[in-house]
Design a protein around this motif. Structure first.
Motif, PDB file in Angstrom:
ATOM      1  N   SER A   1       0.518  -0.951  -0.493  1.00  0.00           N
ATOM      2  CA  SER A   1       0.278  -0.456  -0.148  1.00  0.00           C
ATOM      3  C   SER A   1       1.146   1.204   0.008  1.00  0.00           C
ATOM      4  N   ALA A   2       1.846   1.392   0.710  1.00  0.00           N
ATOM      5  CA  ALA A   2       2.951   2.087   0.995  1.00  0.00           C
ATOM      6  C   ALA A   2       3.403   2.644  -0.868  1.00  0.00           C
ATOM      7  N   ILE A   3       3.909   2.158  -1.017  1.00  0.00           N
ATOM      8  CA  ILE A   3       4.438   1.839  -2.961  1.00  0.00           C
ATOM      9  C   ILE A   3       3.326   2.023  -3.653  1.00  0.00           C
ATOM     10  N   ARG A   4       2.206   1.539  -3.310  1.00  0.00           N
ATOM     11  CA  ARG A   4       1.389   2.158  -4.453  1.00  0.00           C
ATOM     12  C   ARG A   4       0.370   3.325  -4.235  1.00  0.00           C
ATOM     13  N   HIS A   5       0.466   3.935  -3.019  1.00  0.00           N
ATOM     14  CA  HIS A   5      -0.152   5.708  -2.728  1.00  0.00           C
ATOM     15  C   HIS A   5       0.855   6.226  -2.565  1.00  0.00           C
ATOM     16  N   PHE A   6       2.394   6.321  -2.428  1.00  0.00           N
ATOM     17  CA  PHE A   6       2.984   6.934  -1.822  1.00  0.00           C
ATOM     18  C   PHE A   6       4.399   6.547  -2.988  1.00  0.00           C
ATOM     19  N   ARG A   7       4.380   6.097  -3.643  1.00  0.00           N
ATOM     20  CA  ARG A   7       5.962   5.880  -4.182  1.00  0.00           C
ATOM     21  C   ARG A   7       6.810   7.025  -4.534  1.00  0.00           C
ATOM     22  N   SER A   8       5.642   8.012  -5.190  1.00  0.00           N
ATOM     23  CA  SER A   8       7.438   9.549  -5.367  1.00  0.00           C
ATOM     24  C   SER A   8       7.832   8.963  -4.670  1.00  0.00           C
ATOM     25  N   GLU A   9       7.255   9.309  -3.131  1.00  0.00           N
ATOM     26  CA  GLU A   9       7.790   9.791  -1.525  1.00  0.00           C
ATOM     27  C   GLU A   9       9.161   8.629  -1.489  1.00  0.00           C
ATOM     28  N   PHE A  10       9.000   7.915  -1.960  1.00  0.00           N
ATOM     29  CA  PHE A  10      10.059   6.785  -2.087  1.00  0.00           C
ATOM     30  C   PHE A  10      10.853   7.421  -3.352  1.00  0.00           C
ATOM     31  N   GLU A  11      10.882   7.879  -4.391  1.00  0.00           N
ATOM     32  CA  GLU A  11      11.151   8.138  -5.342  1.00  0.00           C
ATOM     33  C   GLU A  11      12.464   9.242  -4.800  1.00  0.00           C
ATOM     34  N   GLU A  12      11.419  10.160  -3.836  1.00  0.00           N
ATOM     35  CA  GLU A  12      12.400  11.621  -3.538  1.00  0.00           C
ATOM     36  C   GLU A  12      13.009  11.216  -3.078  1.00  0.00           C
ATOM     37  N   TYR A  13      13.565  10.107  -1.695  1.00  0.00           N
ATOM     38  CA  TYR A  13      14.177   9.263  -1.032  1.00  0.00           C
ATOM     39  C   TYR A  13      15.284   9.463  -1.810  1.00  0.00           C
TER      40      TYR A  13
END
Length: 453
Positions: free
Chosen positions: A413-425
Motif C-alpha cells: 500500500s505504501a508503494i501503491r499510494h506513496f511511490r513518489s516519496e520513495f523516489e524522492e529519497y
C-alpha cells in the motif's frame, strides 16, 4: 454521543473493584445464563447479534462457537487471547485495566455456553501490572461464588487461570498461542484441523479476543437482536478504537460501527482533529498490519462515498483503494510524517517478530527491512522500489499464518499510494536523515527512533 456498551461504566470510580462492579449490574449475565438459559440458546443469541471477532479477523463469533466439536467425555476449553501486541493497538489493555470484571463475567458466561470447565486468559508477557489486576479480580470472583464448584448452586463448575506469555507477537495468532499455552515454542500450526476441533491439548477449543468476550454479557442480558440493532449492516454493535498519532485527543474510544471516518478524526467527541492544525496525510486504520491509505481514500471511497468506520466500508474497493478495520489500531499521520520511515519501523518489527517457520516470511521480512534501510540511508535505487514490490508479493499468501501478510500489505500500500516519496529519497539522498546515526551511534530502540523521526 454514541451508545456505549463496554465502556458504559468506565467513568465510575472504583469500577475495577468487585463491589462497585457488582453494584452496577455486574455478573447479571452469569445469573441469567446459568439459571434461565441452555448453552445452545446462548450460542444462538450470539449468532443473532452478528458479533464479529474484535481481534482483527472479524469472523462471526456465534458461527465460530457453533463449530466447537462435542465428543463424548472430552474436555472443552475457552481461551481468551489477551496477547495484544499489534502496533498501534491498546484497547484490550485499557479494558482489562479499567474494568477487569467485565472480562471475567464474559469468560464465565461464554465458558458455560461452550461447555468448558477450565478456561484461560493468555496475557501478553509485558503486561505485568495487567496480570496482577486480572488475578485479583479472579480471586474476588472465586470468593463471591462466581467461579469454582457449583456456581450459584447449579451443577456448572469453572476454573479460570491467567497464563502470561513471553513477549512474542506471533502468539497473537491463535494456534501459536495454543502451542505456547502447552509449554512449547509459539509456532503457528497448519490448519485444518482448526482449534474448535483440535485445539489446546488436542481438545476442542475456542479462542476469542478480550473485546469479543467482554461483549457477551451485554448480548446475554439484552438479546442478540438488540445488539444487532446497533451499528450498520453486517458491522453490528460497538467497537473499541485505539486512536494515536498526530491527533489532539489520542486514547481509546468506543464507537457505534458506521461512524464516518471524517467525523471520528475531526469531531471533539473523538480525536479532536489533527495536531497543530496540519493537513491529514495518511491513516493506518486497523493496526500496523493493514494497508495504509492516503487522506483522500481514508475519508472517501474510490466511488466518492464517505468512508465509514465499519468492516465493509473500510475494505470497499479491496486493497487497491481500501484497507481493513482490523484490531482498531487507528494511527493518524499528518503532512510532516514520513511514510517511508514509518514503513521501515513496521518492517523492522515484523522481521524481529517472525517465528522463522516459513521461509517466505523469514527471508522476506529480512529483505524488506534491509532494502528500506538502504533507501532511507540514501543508498537506494529506483530498482529497489520494484524489488520491495516483488518481495511482498512473494510473501503474501505463502505462509502458515497471517504474519507474512501483515508484513507485506503495508509495503504494497505504501508503494501503491506513496511511490513518489520513495523516489524522492532515492533522487535526493542529501535530504535524508542518516538512519545509521539514529540506530548505531545513538543506539536507539525502535520506539525511540520512531519518536525522533
Amino acid at each position: 454521543m454514541g451508545r456505549k456498551i463496554l465502556l458504559e461504566h468506565d467513568h465510575i470510580e472504583g469500577i475495577n473493584t468487585y463491589e462497585v462492579y457488582r453494584k452496577h449490574g455486574g455478573y447479571s449475565s452469569v445469573e441469567k445464563a446459568l439459571k434461565t438459559m441452555a448453552p445452545d440458546a446462548i450460542v444462538e443469541e450470539v449468532k443473532k447479534s452478528g458479533l464479529r471477532g474484535r481481534g482483527g479477523a472479524g469472523f462471526p463469533t456465534g458461527m465460530k462457537w457453533s463449530f466447537m466439536a462435542k465428543p463424548e467425555g472430552i474436555q472443552r476449553y475457552l481461551v481468551c487471547n489477551a496477547d495484544e501486541s499489534e502496533p498501534g493497538t491498546f484497547k484490550d489493555r485499557y479494558l482489562m485495566q479499567r474494568i477487569p470484571h467485565l472480562l471475567i463475567e464474559g469468560m464465565i458466561t461464554s465458558s458455560f455456553a461452550l461447555g468448558a470447565a477450565t478456561s484461560y486468559i493468555y496475557v501478553r508477557g509485558e503486561f505485568f501490572y495487567i496480570i496482577r489486576i486480572l488475578e485479583k479480580a479472579i480471586a474476588e470472583a472465586y470468593a463471591n461464588g462466581w467461579l469454582g464448584k457449583n456456581i450459584l448452586g447449579t451443577n456448572y463448575s469453572l476454573d479460570l487461570f491467567v497464563q502470561p506469555g513471553a513477549g512474542a507477537y506471533i502468539c497473537g495468532e491463535e494456534t501459536a498461542l495454543l502451542e505456547s499455552l502447552e509449554g512449547k515454542r509459539g509456532n503457528p500450526r497448519i490448519k485444518p484441523p482448526f482449534p474448535a476441533v483440535k485445539g489446546v491439548w488436542d481438545c476442542p477449543t475456542v479462542v476469542n479476543n478480550v473485546e469479543t468476550i467482554a461483549s457477551v454479557p451485554y448480548i446475554v442480558n439484552n438479546g442478540g437482536d438488540d445488539y444487532a440493532s446497533i451499528g450498520i449492516g453486517k458491522s453490528t454493535g460497538t467497537k473499541l478504537i485505539s486512536a494515536s498519532g498526530h491527533i489532539n485527543k489520542p486514547g481509546v474510544y468506543e464507537i457505534e460501527l458506521g461512524v464516518p471516518v471524517e467525523e471520528f478524526i475531526y469531531s471533539e467527541e473523538y480525536c479532536g482533529g489533527i495536531l497543530n492544525d496540519r493537513k491529514l496525510k495518511a491513516v493506518v486504520a486497523g493496526g500496523s498490519s493493514v494497508p495504509v491509505l492516503p487522506a483522500e481514500l481514508i475519508l472517501k471511497t474510490a466511488k466518492g462515498e464517505p468512508r465509514l468506520m465499519s468492516y465493509e466500508s473500510l475494505s470497499d474497493g479491496g486493497f487497491a483503494t481500501g484497507t481493513m478495520l482490523g484490531s482498531g489500531g487507528f494511527i493518524v499521520m499528518d503532512e510532516s510524517a514520513s511514510i517511508v520511515k514509518n514503513l521501515f519501523t513496521f518492517a523492522r518489527f515484523y522481521h524481529h517478530e517472525s517465528c522463522g517457520q516459513c521461509s517466505p516470511c523469514r527471508e522476506g521480512t529480512a529483505w524488506i527491512e534491509k532494502v528500506l534501510h538502504k533507501i532511507i540511508d540514501g543508498q537506494g535505487s529506483i530498482a529497489d522500489i520494484d524489488l520491495l514490490w516483488d518481495i511482498q508479493k512473494n510473501i503474501e499468501g505463502n505462509t502458515i499464518c497471517p504474519l507474512g501478510d501483515a508484513a507485506a500489505w503495508p509495503v504494497a500500500s505504501a508503494i501503491r499510494h506513496f511511490r513518489s516519496e520513495f523516489e524522492e529519497y532515492i533522487k535526493d539522498p542529501s535530504s535524508v536523515k542518516d538512519m545509521k546515526y539514529y540506530y548505531h551511534c545513538k543506539n536507539l530502540s525502535p520506539a525511540e527512533a520512531y519518536s525522533v523521526l
